[in-house]
Design a protein around this motif. Structure first.
Motif, mmCIF file in Angstrom:
data_model
loop_
_atom_site.group_PDB
_atom_site.id
_atom_site.type_symbol
_atom_site.label_atom_id
_atom_site.label_comp_id
_atom_site.label_asym_id
_atom_site.label_seq_id
_atom_site.Cartn_x
_atom_site.Cartn_y
_atom_site.Cartn_z
ATOM 1 N N ALA A 39 -7.585 -13.798 -9.022
ATOM 2 C CA ALA A 39 -8.455 -12.725 -8.527
ATOM 3 C C ALA A 39 -7.769 -11.942 -7.412
ATOM 4 C CB ALA A 39 -9.772 -13.300 -8.028
ATOM 5 N N LEU A 40 -7.013 -12.629 -6.570
ATOM 6 C CA LEU A 40 -6.276 -11.953 -5.498
ATOM 7 C C LEU A 40 -5.203 -11.043 -6.079
ATOM 8 C CD1 LEU A 40 -5.728 -11.616 -2.475
ATOM 9 C CD2 LEU A 40 -4.217 -13.589 -2.624
ATOM 10 N N ARG A 41 -4.525 -11.497 -7.096
ATOM 11 C CA ARG A 41 -3.484 -10.679 -7.722
ATOM 12 C C ARG A 41 -4.084 -9.452 -8.407
ATOM 13 N NH1 ARG A 41 1.105 -13.794 -10.265
ATOM 14 N NH2 ARG A 41 1.800 -13.662 -8.126
ATOM 15 N N VAL A 42 -5.194 -9.621 -9.121
ATOM 16 C CA VAL A 42 -5.838 -8.493 -9.803
ATOM 17 C C VAL A 42 -6.313 -7.463 -8.781
ATOM 18 C CG1 VAL A 42 -7.853 -7.831 -11.183
ATOM 19 C CG2 VAL A 42 -6.473 -9.801 -11.852
ATOM 20 N N LEU A 43 -6.973 -7.930 -7.729
ATOM 21 C CA LEU A 43 -7.420 -7.011 -6.683
ATOM 22 C C LEU A 43 -6.224 -6.342 -6.009
ATOM 23 C CD1 LEU A 43 -9.860 -5.962 -4.976
ATOM 24 C CD2 LEU A 43 -9.166 -7.691 -3.310
ATOM 25 N N GLY A 44 -5.164 -7.101 -5.777
ATOM 26 C CA GLY A 44 -3.976 -6.527 -5.148
ATOM 27 C C GLY A 44 -3.371 -5.415 -5.967
ATOM 28 N N VAL A 45 -3.302 -5.598 -7.272
ATOM 29 C CA VAL A 45 -2.760 -4.551 -8.152
ATOM 30 C C VAL A 45 -3.649 -3.313 -8.111
ATOM 31 C CG1 VAL A 45 -2.325 -3.957 -10.571
ATOM 32 C CG2 VAL A 45 -1.491 -6.120 -9.651
ATOM 33 N N ALA A 46 -4.960 -3.508 -8.177
ATOM 34 C CA ALA A 46 -5.890 -2.374 -8.180
ATOM 35 C C ALA A 46 -5.825 -1.600 -6.863
ATOM 36 C CB ALA A 46 -7.307 -2.856 -8.440
ATOM 37 N N VAL A 47 -5.812 -2.306 -5.756
ATOM 38 C CA VAL A 47 -5.787 -1.633 -4.456
ATOM 39 C C VAL A 47 -4.416 -1.019 -4.193
ATOM 40 C CG1 VAL A 47 -6.180 -1.936 -1.987
ATOM 41 C CG2 VAL A 47 -7.639 -3.101 -3.605
ATOM 42 N N THR A 48 -3.351 -1.640 -4.687
ATOM 43 C CA THR A 48 -2.025 -1.029 -4.557
ATOM 44 C C THR A 48 -1.970 0.280 -5.334
ATOM 45 O OG1 THR A 48 -0.995 -3.193 -4.309
ATOM 46 C CG2 THR A 48 0.443 -1.383 -4.932
ATOM 47 N N ALA A 49 -2.503 0.295 -6.549
ATOM 48 C CA ALA A 49 -2.540 1.534 -7.335
ATOM 49 C C ALA A 49 -3.357 2.604 -6.625
ATOM 50 C CB ALA A 49 -3.116 1.253 -8.722
ATOM 51 N N LEU A 50 -4.476 2.219 -6.031
ATOM 52 C CA LEU A 50 -5.285 3.177 -5.282
ATOM 53 C C LEU A 50 -4.541 3.697 -4.063
ATOM 54 C CD1 LEU A 50 -8.010 4.593 -4.863
ATOM 55 C CD2 LEU A 50 -8.747 2.567 -3.591
#
Length: 123
Positions: A39-50
């Protein structure tokens, strides 16, 4: 976190339309403190893209301070994506808290040691 704060404060001071993405990056970083593993990795990817999208938008608007904040946030978030899932480990304090609960279930006071814990020696 500093980059997200810089982006948020810079966009708010300039009355920029980038306040929304900046607040979303800041909220995503706060949420990342509560997650672990996948979950941390998925959120990290999404927030990095944002954050990268916010950087591009800031550069196109000429908001260099806000862009610098998004760039710092994106760099930190890459670290979260790569190394974040390995950071979370159960602390010894958490293990001790579980043992304290077990001691209380057994009728003992976990805040005392030695003879004070023995019910037959209680005064």
């Amino acid at each position: 976190m500093a980059g997200a704060l810089l982006a948020t404060l810079g966009s708010q001071a300039a009355s920029s339309p980038l306040i929304g993405p900046a607040l979303a990056v800041l909220a995503g970083l706060a949420l990342s403190l509560m997650l672990y593993r996948t979950a941390l990795r998925v959120l990290g990817v999404a927030v990095t893209a944002l954050s990268v999208a916010g950087l591009g938008w800031a550069v196109s608007l000429g908001a260099w301070i806000v862009g610098a904040g998004f760039a710092v946030a994106a760099a930190g978030l890459l670290g979260v994506v790569v190394w974040g899932p390995r950071w979370v480990r159960r602390s010894p304090a958490a293990e001790r808290r579980l043992d304290d609960w077990s001691a209380m279930d057994a009728g003992l006071d976990p805040t005392t040691t030695g003879d004070e814990q023995r019910p037959d020696r209680a005064a």
